[in-house]
Design a protein around this motif. Structure first.
Motif, PDB file in Angstrom:
ATOM      1  N   ILE A  28      48.508 109.682  71.921  1.00 28.84           N
ATOM      2  CA  ILE A  28      47.936 109.764  70.564  1.00 28.84           C
ATOM      3  C   ILE A  28      48.740 108.905  69.590  1.00 28.84           C
ATOM      4  N   TYR A  29      50.069 109.006  69.655  1.00 30.63           N
ATOM      5  CA  TYR A  29      50.914 108.286  68.705  1.00 30.63           C
ATOM      6  C   TYR A  29      51.036 106.825  69.112  1.00 30.63           C
ATOM      7  N   THR A  30      50.774 105.943  68.141  1.00 33.27           N
ATOM      8  CA  THR A  30      50.797 104.500  68.373  1.00 33.27           C
ATOM      9  C   THR A  30      51.707 103.856  67.324  1.00 33.27           C
ATOM     10  N   GLY A  31      51.692 102.561  67.229  1.00 33.53           N
ATOM     11  CA  GLY A  31      52.500 101.906  66.214  1.00 33.53           C
ATOM     12  C   GLY A  31      53.724 101.241  66.813  1.00 33.53           C
ATOM     13  N   VAL A  32      54.550 100.674  65.937  1.00 28.65           N
ATOM     14  CA  VAL A  32      55.655  99.821  66.368  1.00 28.65           C
ATOM     15  C   VAL A  32      56.646 100.554  67.263  1.00 28.65           C
ATOM     16  N   LEU A  33      57.094 101.740  66.854  1.00 31.00           N
ATOM     17  CA  LEU A  33      58.081 102.474  67.649  1.00 31.00           C
ATOM     18  C   LEU A  33      57.517 102.805  69.035  1.00 31.00           C
ATOM     19  N   TYR A  34      56.293 103.303  69.067  1.00 27.51           N
ATOM     20  CA  TYR A  34      55.707 103.726  70.339  1.00 27.51           C
ATOM     21  C   TYR A  34      55.313 102.546  71.217  1.00 27.51           C
ATOM     22  N   ASP A  35      54.968 101.416  70.599  1.00 25.84           N
ATOM     23  CA  ASP A  35      54.727 100.200  71.380  1.00 25.84           C
ATOM     24  C   ASP A  35      56.009  99.770  72.076  1.00 25.84           C
ATOM     25  N   ALA A  36      57.132  99.804  71.342  1.00 26.04           N
ATOM     26  CA  ALA A  36      58.412  99.403  71.928  1.00 26.04           C
ATOM     27  C   ALA A  36      58.883 100.410  72.979  1.00 26.04           C
ATOM     28  N   LEU A  37      58.591 101.670  72.766  1.00 26.23           N
ATOM     29  CA  LEU A  37      58.953 102.711  73.733  1.00 26.23           C
ATOM     30  C   LEU A  37      58.168 102.555  75.035  1.00 26.23           C
ATOM     31  N   GLY A  38      56.898 102.205  74.933  1.00 28.88           N
ATOM     32  CA  GLY A  38      56.096 101.893  76.114  1.00 28.88           C
ATOM     33  C   GLY A  38      56.026 103.015  77.143  1.00 28.88           C
ATOM     34  N   LEU A  39      55.644 104.192  76.714  1.00 30.03           N
ATOM     35  CA  LEU A  39      55.609 105.338  77.619  1.00 30.03           C
ATOM     36  C   LEU A  39      54.737 105.089  78.848  1.00 30.03           C
ATOM     37  N   ALA A  40      53.613 104.420  78.667  1.00 33.35           N
ATOM     38  CA  ALA A  40      52.669 104.233  79.771  1.00 33.35           C
ATOM     39  C   ALA A  40      53.248 103.398  80.906  1.00 33.35           C
ATOM     40  N   SER A  41      54.228 102.560  80.607  1.00 30.27           N
ATOM     41  CA  SER A  41      54.775 101.675  81.638  1.00 30.27           C
ATOM     42  C   SER A  41      56.100 102.166  82.217  1.00 30.27           C
ATOM     43  N   LEU A  42      56.549 103.359  81.829  1.00 30.35           N
ATOM     44  CA  LEU A  42      57.760 103.921  82.412  1.00 30.35           C
ATOM     45  C   LEU A  42      57.527 104.283  83.872  1.00 30.35           C
ATOM     46  N   ASP A  43      58.562 104.161  84.695  1.00 29.43           N
ATOM     47  CA  ASP A  43      58.419 104.618  86.074  1.00 29.43           C
ATOM     48  C   ASP A  43      58.428 106.145  86.100  1.00 29.43           C
ATOM     49  N   ALA A  44      58.155 106.716  87.259  1.00 31.51           N
ATOM     50  CA  ALA A  44      57.967 108.174  87.355  1.00 31.51           C
ATOM     51  C   ALA A  44      59.203 108.946  86.909  1.00 31.51           C
ATOM     52  N   PHE A  62      58.094 115.072  65.766  1.00 32.50           N
ATOM     53  CA  PHE A  62      57.844 115.931  64.610  1.00 32.50           C
ATOM     54  C   PHE A  62      56.499 115.570  63.982  1.00 32.50           C
ATOM     55  N   SER A  63      55.838 116.565  63.363  1.00 37.51           N
ATOM     56  CA  SER A  63      54.472 116.398  62.881  1.00 37.51           C
ATOM     57  C   SER A  63      54.209 117.303  61.692  1.00 37.51           C
ATOM     58  N   PRO A  85      44.491 116.601  69.476  1.00 36.39           N
ATOM     59  CA  PRO A  85      43.489 115.647  68.984  1.00 36.39           C
ATOM     60  C   PRO A  85      44.125 114.665  68.005  1.00 36.39           C
ATOM     61  N   SER A  86      43.461 113.560  67.776  1.00 34.51           N
ATOM     62  CA  SER A  86      43.900 112.628  66.742  1.00 34.51           C
ATOM     63  C   SER A  86      43.690 113.277  65.375  1.00 34.51           C
ATOM     64  N   TYR A  87      44.622 113.089  64.449  1.00 36.52           N
ATOM     65  CA  TYR A  87      44.556 113.764  63.155  1.00 36.52           C
ATOM     66  C   TYR A  87      45.224 112.894  62.091  1.00 36.52           C
ATOM     67  N   ARG A  88      45.126 113.325  60.848  1.00 37.55           N
ATOM     68  CA  ARG A  88      45.814 112.641  59.746  1.00 37.55           C
ATOM     69  C   ARG A  88      46.406 113.686  58.825  1.00 37.55           C
ATOM     70  N   CYS A  89      47.715 113.847  58.893  1.00 35.56           N
ATOM     71  CA  CYS A  89      48.382 114.825  58.025  1.00 35.56           C
ATOM     72  C   CYS A  89      49.879 114.591  58.118  1.00 35.56           C
ATOM     73  N   SER A  90      50.413 113.835  57.180  1.00 36.89           N
ATOM     74  CA  SER A  90      51.829 113.486  57.228  1.00 36.89           C
ATOM     75  C   SER A  90      52.687 114.639  56.706  1.00 36.89           C
ATOM     76  N   SER A 150      53.437 108.635  64.330  1.00 37.06           N
ATOM     77  CA  SER A 150      52.944 107.403  63.728  1.00 37.06           C
ATOM     78  C   SER A 150      51.825 107.769  62.764  1.00 37.06           C
ATOM     79  N   GLU A 151      51.674 107.001  61.697  1.00 36.35           N
ATOM     80  CA  GLU A 151      50.565 107.252  60.781  1.00 36.35           C
ATOM     81  C   GLU A 151      49.237 106.962  61.477  1.00 36.35           C
ATOM     82  N   GLY A 152      49.156 105.807  62.125  1.00 36.30           N
ATOM     83  CA  GLY A 152      47.965 105.497  62.907  1.00 36.30           C
ATOM     84  C   GLY A 152      48.012 106.206  64.248  1.00 36.30           C
ATOM     85  N   LYS A 153      46.858 106.625  64.713  1.00 37.05           N
ATOM     86  CA  LYS A 153      46.808 107.359  65.975  1.00 37.05           C
ATOM     87  C   LYS A 153      45.619 106.896  66.800  1.00 37.05           C
TER      88      LYS A 153
END
Length: 265
Positions: free
Chosen positions: A83-99, A112-113, A126-131, A8-11
């Protein structure tokens, strides 16, 4: 199954973990290339803010990202999946997945980065900015820079199962599956369907695209589905309720094209 994601661009910021341990990152074959990008990025941002802003393509409102990059070696870290946030990662919701789903995510997701080449979601960064679209003065365009090192490591990382490619165009330039790996790769496009004056029109809409890709991955993970190849992926997605159109390659050594059709988020 290996799932290729864009970052994600925003982190997320404010990581309080230990500083970067580059030797602990996944895909150790990328270590030398990562070190070279990190060194140039840090030096650029520490030495010349105006030039760094131009190279990174940052607006005035994002100039604070330059100081962040200059301090990457000592900045706190957290798992890449946080670290990665934004629309895709919000929909993915890693934090709320079961074990169980979380374990599958840690095993199968690869982000990819422009800075790291690619990392797994458990890698602490770390959080960074480099597309991937950045052109560093000493290394050139990062999409081209990463092709050789990624070509060395990715065939082994891809394993023997499905490669589900959800990357955006800029990140897809860093590695293109070839040969046998390409034959078990599915590239996914999300199309929004609208009917205008009785005629269906399909378009690529960024928000729909990102949100649907995140939701699609989450559904596969929570259902415990790991399709063996593109044909099995199509059946799995249809079984999960997605409208899918698939186009097998005309010849061997090419990826499948899979379209997911949506009408609303």
């Amino acid at each position: 199954m290996l799932v290729l994601l864009p970052p994600s661009e925003g982190k997320a910021t404010g990581a309080a973990g230990a500083p970067l341990d580059a030797g602990a990152l996944s895909l150790p074959g990328l270590a030398a290339s990562r070190a070279a990008v990190l060194e140039e990025l840090v030096e650029l941002c520490a030495a010349d803010e105006t030039k760094a802003q131009e190279v990174l393509g940052l607006s005035e409102g994002l100039k604070g990202e330059i100081a962040k990059n200059a301090g990457l070696r000592t900045a706190g870290t957290r798992p890449a999946g946080e670290i990665y946030t934004g629309v895709l990662y919000d929909a993915l919701g890693l934090a709320s997945l079961d074990a169980a789903a979380r374990k599958r995510a840690e095993r199968s997701l690869l982000v990819f980065s422009g800075l790291w080449g690619a990392v797994r979601i458990g890698d602490r960064i770390p959080s960074y900015r480099c597309s991937m679209g950045v052109k560093l003065p000493g290394l050139g365009a990062l999409g081209a820079y990463w092709r050789a090192p990624m070509a060395e490591v990715m065939p082994a990382v891809a394993g023997e199962g499905l490669v589900l490619d959800l990357r955006s165009a800029a990140y897809a330039t860093a590695w293109k599956p070839k040969g046998e790996v390409a034959g078990r790769t599915a590239t996914v496009r999300v199309l929004q369907s609208k009917t205008v004056a009785g005629v269906e029109k399909r378009t690529v809409v960024s928000h729909f695209n990102k949100a649907t890709k995140g939701r699609l991955v989450r559904d596969l993970l929570t259902a415990g589905l790991e399709p063996a190849g593109p044909a099995e992926l199509v059946e799995a997605l249809r079984g999960l309720g997605y409208a899918v159109e698939a186009e097998p390659p005309a010849k061997g050594g090419k990826a499948w094209a899979v379209d997911v059709i949506v009408t609303e988020l």
